[in-house]
Motif scaffolding. Structure first.
Motif, PDB file in Angstrom:
ATOM      1  N   THR A 117     -31.244  27.016 -23.361  1.00 33.86           N
ATOM      2  CA  THR A 117     -30.192  26.538 -22.483  1.00 33.86           C
ATOM      3  C   THR A 117     -29.931  25.090 -22.838  1.00 33.86           C
ATOM      4  O   THR A 117     -30.861  24.277 -22.865  1.00 33.86           O
TER       5      THR A 117
ATOM      6  N   SER B 172     -22.081  23.034 -21.258  1.00 34.80           N
ATOM      7  CA  SER B 172     -23.340  23.780 -21.318  1.00 34.80           C
ATOM      8  C   SER B 172     -23.172  24.987 -22.222  1.00 34.80           C
ATOM      9  O   SER B 172     -22.065  25.502 -22.403  1.00 34.80           O
TER      10      SER B 172
ATOM     11  N   SER C  15     -25.682  28.511 -23.974  1.00 35.46           N
ATOM     12  CA  SER C  15     -26.950  29.217 -24.085  1.00 35.46           C
ATOM     13  C   SER C  15     -26.973  29.969 -25.413  1.00 35.46           C
ATOM     14  O   SER C  15     -25.936  30.408 -25.905  1.00 35.46           O
TER      15      SER C  15
END
Length: 197
Positions: free
Chosen positions: A75, A84, A86
């Motif tokens: 992450t 962000s 992942s």
């Protein structure tokens, strides 16, 4: 009679000392047998920060990395423009999710596209443990520090420096790693190791 008692006490003392020495030797052997080898570690979680720099930009990204055998889940949280993301994968295949986008492919290719720096996830999983990757070309220029820990090495095009180590359970694990490859650079700081018993 007095002489015989002294001899008997002396013999008992020697017997006890030799018994202690045997126990101490056995304890030392047991400790050596139980000593942890980071190469055997294949299940862990770390949190930290990764700074990367290429010819165009530099950025700093917080990360959480879960590893179980060859499967991993990362992450990443970065600055505006990165947001962000992942990454879930293994040695052969990875999937990146960033915002509304999802794409799959070679782990190394995806990480290069995401970070702008060609870092092998598999190689990094070994470097994190203070070891050269056995799955890449043999490391060169390896320098060891006192205690048998690696201070620096060259592998996969990267000149690596292991700047600090920290104790985590039975292991001594790197706390700071920096790498340089021409004009490319990364620095990884590990805040916490979580190693299941």
């Amino acid at each position: 009679m007095k002489y015989q008692i002294i001899v008997l006490l002396g013999a008992l003392g020697l017997f006890q000392l030799s018994g202690c020495a045997t126990l101490m030797d056995n304890d030392s052997d047991q400790v050596r047998a139980q000593s942890a080898n980071p190469a055997d570690l294949d299940h862990w979680k770390i949190t930290g920060k990764l700074a990367v720099r290429n010819q165009q930009k530099a950025q700093s990204i917080n990360f959480i990395w879960h590893q179980k055998n060859t499967d991993y889940s990362l992450t990443l949280n970065g600055p505006l423009g990165f947001g962000s993301a992942s990454i879930d994968g293994n040695l052969q295949q990875a999937t990146v999710r960033q915002g509304s986008l999802t794409y799959s492919g070679s782990p190394d290719q995806l990480v290069t596209e995401l970070l702008g720096v060609p870092i092998s996830v598999d190689a990094m999983s070994w470097w994190l443990k203070g070891l050269a990757s056995p799955n890449h070309a043999k490391a060169s220029n390896q320098v060891m520090q006192q205690g048998g820990l690696i201070s620096s090495l060259r592998q996969n095009g990267w000149q690596l420096q292991f700047l600090d180590y920290q104790a985590s359970g039975k292991f001594m694990m790197p706390k700071k790693i920096s790498g340089r490859r021409g004009e490319l650079y990364f620095k990884l700081v590990i805040n916490q190791w979580d190693i299941p018993h």
